[in-house]
Design a protein around this motif. Structure first.
Motif, PDB file in Angstrom:
ATOM      1  N   PHE A 253       0.833  -1.204   0.000  1.00 30.57           N
ATOM      2  CA  PHE A 253       0.000   0.000   0.000  1.00 30.57           C
ATOM      3  C   PHE A 253       0.867   1.253   0.000  1.00 30.57           C
ATOM      4  CE2 PHE A 253      -2.843   3.175   1.981  1.00 30.57           C
ATOM      5  CZ  PHE A 253      -3.945   3.035   1.161  1.00 30.57           C
ATOM      6  N   TRP A 254       1.971   1.236   0.758  1.00 33.76           N
ATOM      7  CA  TRP A 254       2.874   2.391   0.808  1.00 33.76           C
ATOM      8  C   TRP A 254       4.210   2.103   0.142  1.00 33.76           C
ATOM      9  CZ3 TRP A 254       0.410   6.515   1.213  1.00 33.76           C
ATOM     10  CH2 TRP A 254      -0.627   6.708   2.135  1.00 33.76           C
ATOM     11  N   SER A 255       4.337   0.998  -0.588  1.00 36.66           N
ATOM     12  CA  SER A 255       5.611   0.715  -1.235  1.00 36.66           C
ATOM     13  C   SER A 255       5.934   1.743  -2.316  1.00 36.66           C
ATOM     14  CB  SER A 255       5.590  -0.687  -1.848  1.00 36.66           C
ATOM     15  OG  SER A 255       4.639  -0.781  -2.892  1.00 36.66           O
ATOM     16  N   THR A 256       4.917   2.348  -2.891  1.00 34.14           N
ATOM     17  CA  THR A 256       5.161   3.415  -3.858  1.00 34.14           C
ATOM     18  C   THR A 256       5.889   4.579  -3.184  1.00 34.14           C
ATOM     19  OG1 THR A 256       2.922   4.183  -3.383  1.00 34.14           O
ATOM     20  CG2 THR A 256       3.228   2.863  -5.356  1.00 34.14           C
ATOM     21  N   LEU A 257       5.392   4.980  -2.010  1.00 32.40           N
ATOM     22  CA  LEU A 257       6.014   6.098  -1.289  1.00 32.40           C
ATOM     23  C   LEU A 257       7.386   5.722  -0.756  1.00 32.40           C
ATOM     24  CD1 LEU A 257       4.793   8.980  -0.783  1.00 32.40           C
ATOM     25  CD2 LEU A 257       3.159   7.274  -1.581  1.00 32.40           C
ATOM     26  N   SER A 258       7.632   4.427  -0.518  1.00 35.84           N
ATOM     27  CA  SER A 258       8.957   4.026  -0.048  1.00 35.84           C
ATOM     28  C   SER A 258      10.011   4.299  -1.109  1.00 35.84           C
ATOM     29  CB  SER A 258       8.965   2.534   0.328  1.00 35.84           C
ATOM     30  OG  SER A 258       8.934   1.708  -0.816  1.00 35.84           O
ATOM     31  N   LEU A 259       9.597   4.431  -2.370  1.00 38.26           N
ATOM     32  CA  LEU A 259      10.517   4.794  -3.438  1.00 38.26           C
ATOM     33  C   LEU A 259      10.597   6.300  -3.634  1.00 38.26           C
ATOM     34  CD1 LEU A 259       9.734   2.209  -6.281  1.00 38.26           C
ATOM     35  CD2 LEU A 259      11.522   2.109  -4.555  1.00 38.26           C
ATOM     36  N   ASN A 260       9.444   6.955  -3.703  1.00 40.83           N
ATOM     37  CA  ASN A 260       9.470   8.346  -4.143  1.00 40.83           C
ATOM     38  C   ASN A 260       9.375   9.381  -3.023  1.00 40.83           C
ATOM     39  OD1 ASN A 260       6.340   7.643  -4.414  1.00 40.83           O
ATOM     40  ND2 ASN A 260       6.492   9.854  -4.250  1.00 40.83           N
ATOM     41  N   MET A 261       9.636   8.983  -1.770  1.00 45.89           N
ATOM     42  CA  MET A 261       9.656   9.995  -0.710  1.00 45.89           C
ATOM     43  C   MET A 261      10.692  11.095  -0.937  1.00 45.89           C
ATOM     44  SD  MET A 261       7.282  10.147   1.443  1.00 45.89           S
ATOM     45  CE  MET A 261       8.006  11.316   2.598  1.00 45.89           C
ATOM     46  N   PRO A 262      11.794  10.855  -1.703  1.00 53.92           N
ATOM     47  CA  PRO A 262      12.670  11.990  -2.011  1.00 53.92           C
ATOM     48  C   PRO A 262      11.949  13.147  -2.694  1.00 53.92           C
ATOM     49  CG  PRO A 262      13.827   9.958  -2.484  1.00 53.92           C
ATOM     50  CD  PRO A 262      12.401   9.576  -2.138  1.00 53.92           C
ATOM     51  N   ASP A 263      10.817  12.878  -3.368  1.00 54.24           N
ATOM     52  CA  ASP A 263      10.042  13.965  -3.961  1.00 54.24           C
ATOM     53  C   ASP A 263       9.608  14.988  -2.909  1.00 54.24           C
ATOM     54  OD1 ASP A 263      10.236  12.746  -6.431  1.00 54.24           O
ATOM     55  OD2 ASP A 263       8.273  11.781  -6.313  1.00 54.24           O
ATOM     56  N   PHE A 264       9.462  14.532  -1.666  1.00 51.66           N
ATOM     57  CA  PHE A 264       9.049  15.409  -0.569  1.00 51.66           C
ATOM     58  C   PHE A 264      10.212  15.776   0.346  1.00 51.66           C
ATOM     59  CE2 PHE A 264       5.463  12.713  -1.790  1.00 51.66           C
ATOM     60  CZ  PHE A 264       4.515  13.667  -2.101  1.00 51.66           C
ATOM     61  N   THR A 265      11.059  14.788   0.659  1.00 47.65           N
ATOM     62  CA  THR A 265      12.143  15.067   1.603  1.00 47.65           C
ATOM     63  C   THR A 265      13.196  15.986   0.997  1.00 47.65           C
ATOM     64  OG1 THR A 265      13.344  13.046   0.977  1.00 47.65           O
ATOM     65  CG2 THR A 265      11.791  12.888   2.807  1.00 47.65           C
ATOM     66  N   ARG A 266      13.178  16.206  -0.310  1.00 46.26           N
ATOM     67  CA  ARG A 266      14.098  17.180  -0.923  1.00 46.26           C
ATOM     68  C   ARG A 266      13.841  18.581  -0.390  1.00 46.26           C
ATOM     69  NH1 ARG A 266      11.786  18.717  -6.799  1.00 46.26           N
ATOM     70  NH2 ARG A 266      13.992  19.125  -7.158  1.00 46.26           N
ATOM     71  N   PHE A 267      12.678  18.806   0.198  1.00 46.56           N
ATOM     72  CA  PHE A 267      12.358  20.110   0.793  1.00 46.56           C
ATOM     73  C   PHE A 267      12.620  20.133   2.300  1.00 46.56           C
ATOM     74  CE2 PHE A 267       9.586  19.550  -2.926  1.00 46.56           C
ATOM     75  CZ  PHE A 267       9.921  20.679  -3.654  1.00 46.56           C
ATOM     76  N   GLY A 268      13.178  19.038   2.845  1.00 48.25           N
ATOM     77  CA  GLY A 268      13.361  18.914   4.290  1.00 48.25           C
ATOM     78  C   GLY A 268      14.391  19.870   4.856  1.00 48.25           C
ATOM     79  N   GLY A 269      14.071  20.467   6.005  1.00 47.98           N
ATOM     80  CA  GLY A 269      14.984  21.389   6.672  1.00 47.98           C
ATOM     81  C   GLY A 269      16.191  20.701   7.268  1.00 47.98           C
ATOM     82  N   SER A 270      16.092  19.410   7.527  1.00 49.36           N
ATOM     83  CA  SER A 270      17.207  18.619   8.030  1.00 49.36           C
ATOM     84  C   SER A 270      16.804  17.157   7.991  1.00 49.36           C
ATOM     85  CB  SER A 270      17.576  19.018   9.462  1.00 49.36           C
ATOM     86  OG  SER A 270      16.558  18.617  10.372  1.00 49.36           O
ATOM     87  N   GLN A 271      17.808  16.278   8.134  1.00 50.52           N
ATOM     88  CA  GLN A 271      17.502  14.858   8.200  1.00 50.52           C
ATOM     89  C   GLN A 271      16.656  14.553   9.430  1.00 50.52           C
ATOM     90  OE1 GLN A 271      17.943  12.866   5.819  1.00 50.52           O
ATOM     91  NE2 GLN A 271      19.742  13.466   4.642  1.00 50.52           N
ATOM     92  N   LYS A 272      16.969  15.188  10.541  1.00 49.29           N
ATOM     93  CA  LYS A 272      16.229  14.932  11.766  1.00 49.29           C
ATOM     94  C   LYS A 272      14.757  15.290  11.611  1.00 49.29           C
ATOM     95  CE  LYS A 272      16.062  16.085  16.707  1.00 49.29           C
ATOM     96  NZ  LYS A 272      16.683  16.876  17.804  1.00 49.29           N
ATOM     97  N   LYS A 273      14.482  16.404  10.938  1.00 43.18           N
ATOM     98  CA  LYS A 273      13.098  16.845  10.779  1.00 43.18           C
ATOM     99  C   LYS A 273      12.306  15.873   9.919  1.00 43.18           C
ATOM    100  CE  LYS A 273      14.085  21.763  11.432  1.00 43.18           C
ATOM    101  NZ  LYS A 273      14.195  23.090  10.780  1.00 43.18           N
TER     102      LYS A 273
END
Length: 502
Positions: A253-273
């Motif tokens: 169900f979430w295996s798609t997001l397990s691949l493409n989460m960089p689409d969102f985390t590229r905007f992350g303020g830090s790894q911790k966040k």
């Protein structure tokens, strides 16, 4: 030797950016949407990622995912155990692949170039994109059904029982296409509009599900009749026969997001966040929606003598029109929120990656919407057995092999070190491989996919499996695909490493 357009800048917390993208702007594999996000624009907080997951998880297909387990015979404990375990398992590759997005500011299809090659990345990007298109169609269909029930309560039987077109009332088709248009208008405004939409809808999306649960609890006489309902499967062989393929479906169900989460985390303020936001977001929100769906469906079973796994169908049986409208309006907002984040962002980037100079993020979103209709989503969600064992199980096995390649390549072979500018180079650089393709990654994916889904059986597949001697592996499709993709790509690491230094 790797080719760089300019020396990368590294922040104290390890995030990398290019000080000058000018030398790679003319590459046919570059456009503004695919470019690395500058560090000053990586502003997403822990709450943004938590809100993103709340928006993606609290939607009608998430509800039906849990409810479908009740429909196939599990009791509430078995269903909750299956979903929670699946979410915890898929969180691992999700966090591992998210790291590159935050570190380098790159989306999923650009990340894929590091392992499949500049051109080869389109193979996995488009595979992911077409699955997202199908999910977009499913979400839009169920959201349209909820809207149809809302209007039917206000307009009367003439709306609900309108003349049939293609096996459905024409008014339902109208709601479906209206729902589609609203989402296209939001995506046309870009990524920032999606982020704002997620932030304000996230706290509201639970209301509809809680109303459904509250109504069922009152009518059923409390939790007693629900919690006391026995499993139709027991805890013996009948349960375990369904448990493992159902678990694979929950992971898928979430295996798609397990691949493409960089689409969102590229905007992350830090790894911790991003890590904290996701750990707080995915398991908790999915566990919440799972227990609500499980209890509501079990209550409906006690009330109506059948497990009604579609919340719109369930709400349509309620007597109180006000509660029906409030509940389903919340569910409609939740579905828009989830669809935009989970099923439009990724394929928009993926289609843009295929033709960077011709397809923008907005045009990619429009393509997603059109394919989402053509794929006829109402057929995919028509039966819980097809939904879990055919649809989720099959594509989960395919994507698992890609996830295995990513984790092996990024964490073991590359040790999280990428040549950022080379990800956009045309005809040269560390990731051009052989004509833009790394056949080793393709081979690892092919082997993993065949082992994972070659034995697909049941539903639209042959009873003996597509490849009969692999049938026994299909019940463990995601684990098989991930392990095979990981191990085959890792076995080729020496030759892969030599090629990438040319």
């Amino acid at each position: 030797m790797a080719v760089e357009s300019s020396p990368p800048q590294v922040t104290p917390d390890g995030r990398v950016e290019l000080s000058d993208v000018g030398p790679i702007q003319d590459s046919r594999f570059f456009n503004p949407e695919l470019a690395p996000v500058p560090v000053e624009q990586r502003t997403w907080t822990t709450y943004n990622f938590f809100a993103l997951w709340m928006g993606m998880a609290h939607n009608i297909p998430s509800y039906t995912l849990a409810a479908s387990l009740i429909a196939i015979g599990m009791d509430w404990v078995q269903a909750f155990l299956t979903i929670t375990l699946g979410n915890l398992i898929v969180l691992v590759p999700m966090l591992l692949n998210s790291h590159a997005g935050t570190k380098y500011g790159i989306p999923f299809p650009v990340f894929a170039r590091a392992f499949y090659g500049i051109r080869g990345a389109n193979l996995v990007a488009l595979l992911r994109a077409f699955i997202a298109c199908a999910w977009f169609g499913i979400q839009t269909w169920v959201g349209g059904k909820a809207l149809h029930v809302i209007i039917g309560r206000l307009a009367g039987d003439g709306w609900t029982n309108a003349s049939s077109v293609g096996g459905q009332p024409w008014t339902l088709w109208l709601c479906f296409f209206g729902f589609w248009v609203v989402q296209m208008l939001v995506i046309w405004r870009g990524m920032e509009a999606i982020r704002r939409f997620e932030n304000w809808t996230a706290p509201l999306v639970s209301i509809g599900f809680l109303i459904l649960l509250g109504y069922v609890l009152v009518k059923a006489g409390g939790f007693g009749p629900i919690l006391d309902a026995p499993s139709k499967l027991g805890w013996g062989p009948d349960f375990w026969k369904l448990f493992f393929p159902a678990l694979m479906g929950m992971i898928a169900f979430w295996s798609t997001l397990s691949l493409n989460m960089p689409d969102f985390t590229r905007f992350g303020g830090s790894q911790k966040k991003q890590v904290t936001g996701q750990i707080l977001g995915l398991p908790t929100t999915m566990s919440f929606i799972a227990i609500v769906a499980i209890l509501t469906t079990s209550g409906a079973q006690a009330l109506y003598g059948e497990a009604i796994w579609d919340p719109a169908d369930l709400a349509s049986r309620f007597d109180n029109t006000f509660l029906v409208i409030i509940a389903l309006v919340s569910l409609v907002l939740a579905t828009i929120s989830a669809n935009l984040a989970a099923n439009v962002v990724s394929p928009s980037y993926d289609f843009s990656n295929a033709f960077p100079k011709r397809i923008t993020f907005a045009i990619g979103g429009l393509i997603t919407g059109v394919i989402g209709i053509v794929i006829q989503p109402w057929r995919l969600i028509s039966d819980p057995n097809i939904y879990i064992f055919a649809w989720l199980g099959f594509y989960g096995g395919l994507l698992a092999s890609v996830a295995g390649v990513f984790v092996a390549g990024y964490w073991v072979i590359k040790k999280t070190s990428l040549e950022l500018a080379d990800l956009y180079m045309d005809g040269k650089g560390a990731y051009w491989f052989n004509g833009g393709w790394n056949w080793r990654a393709v081979l690892a994916t092919l082997v993993g996919s065949v082992l994972a889904v070659g034995g697909a059986h049941g539903g639209p597949f042959p009873a003996d499996g597509l490849i009969p001697f692999l049938k026994f592996l299909y019940d463990y499709n995601w684990v098989v695909g991930f392990a095979a993709g990981f191990l085959v790509f890792l076995a080729l690491k020496d030759t892969t490493a030599k090629e990438t230094t040319r």
